[in-house]
Design an enzyme around this catalytic site. Structure first.
Site, PDB file in Angstrom:
ATOM      1  N   SER A 190      -6.717   9.422  -6.352  1.00  0.00           N
ATOM      2  CA  SER A 190      -5.438   8.827  -6.735  1.00  0.00           C
ATOM      3  C   SER A 190      -5.490   8.245  -8.143  1.00  0.00           C
ATOM      4  CB  SER A 190      -5.061   7.726  -5.750  1.00  0.00           C
ATOM      5  OG  SER A 190      -3.974   6.966  -6.214  1.00  0.00           O
TER       6      SER A 190
ATOM      7  N   TYR B 124      -6.631  -0.136  -1.641  1.00  0.00           N
ATOM      8  CA  TYR B 124      -6.393   1.317  -1.557  1.00  0.00           C
ATOM      9  C   TYR B 124      -7.015   2.030  -2.748  1.00  0.00           C
ATOM     10  CZ  TYR B 124      -3.923   5.758  -1.968  1.00  0.00           C
ATOM     11  OH  TYR B 124      -3.622   7.091  -2.125  1.00  0.00           O
TER      12      TYR B 124
ATOM     13  N   LYS C 105       7.858   9.259   4.818  1.00  0.00           N
ATOM     14  CA  LYS C 105       7.177   8.068   4.303  1.00  0.00           C
ATOM     15  C   LYS C 105       8.109   6.869   4.170  1.00  0.00           C
ATOM     16  CE  LYS C 105       4.419   8.914   0.796  1.00  0.00           C
ATOM     17  NZ  LYS C 105       3.989   9.475  -0.512  1.00  0.00           N
TER      18      LYS C 105
END
Length: 206
Positions: A14, A37, A73
């Protein structure tokens, strides 16, 4: 398992690993994750490097992905679909104050699919997957209003995430990686629009 099966492993990293690093963001430079994250993604990259001599491992650092298949999502889906549905409902698009100065590298899902295909033959490593160009959230609203033929006033609200926010992301694309993005933000939104309209009619406006 990848080693045991002699299988190629392509995994999702990411762009969040860069935190507030200067743009364009480059793999291996100024990586500064600002939340758990992002840290987990960086640790995944570090772990993968330890096995480069034993398996085919490629990490793809996705930037701001948008496109078909994200609607499930909900509130974490892209702002492209969220802004579009606000506009289609006749609501004023809600942006953070200063959105004309908040830049993101928005990358269309079809380009991401192409990156995954190219990763099968790529050398072991971590690669950025973006458009290579930074655009603002204000750009998104302006493009959508042009495509939808609307002229709604924007509502600007305080950004509650300022301390943890990335204000400028832009992927530095590795020339050794065969992936080359094809869609500009304008082209991606235009291609995505029929699905956005379908979702609004079948999933939102019910």
């Amino acid at each position: 398992l990848s080693i045991d099966l002699n299988a190629k492993l392509i995994y999702a990293s990411s762009a969040s690993v860069y935190g507030d690093a200067p743009s364009p963001q480059i793999v291996g430079i100024n990586e500064n994750p600002k939340n758990p994250y992002a840290f987990s993604k960086l640790m995944m990259d570090v772990l993968a490097q330890k096995y480069y001599d034993k398996a085919h491992l490629v990490g793809l650092r996705y930037f701001n992905v948008y496109g078909k298949g994200e609607f499930y999502k909900g509130k974490t889906s892209s702002m492209i679909v969220q802004f579009a549905h606000q506009i289609l409902a006749g609501k004023n698009p809600r942006l953070f104050r200063g959105s004309d100065r908040i830049y993101r590298d928005f990358v269309y899902i079809k380009d991401c699919l192409e990156a995954n295909i190219k990763a099968i033959e790529a050398k072991n490593g971590v690669y950025n997957v973006g458009s290579g160009k930074a655009r603002t959230f204000q750009d998104i609203v302006d493009i959508l209003q042009k495509e939808l033929n609307t002229n709604l006033s924007c509502e600007y609200i305080k950004n509650p995430y300022e301390k943890f926010y990335q204000f400028y992301t832009q992927a530095k694309l590795d020339e050794s990686f065969a992936y080359k993005p094809k869609y500009s933000l304008e082209e991606g939104i235009k291609d995505y629009l029929p699905e956005i309209l379908r979702l609004f009619e079948k999933e939102v406006n019910v």
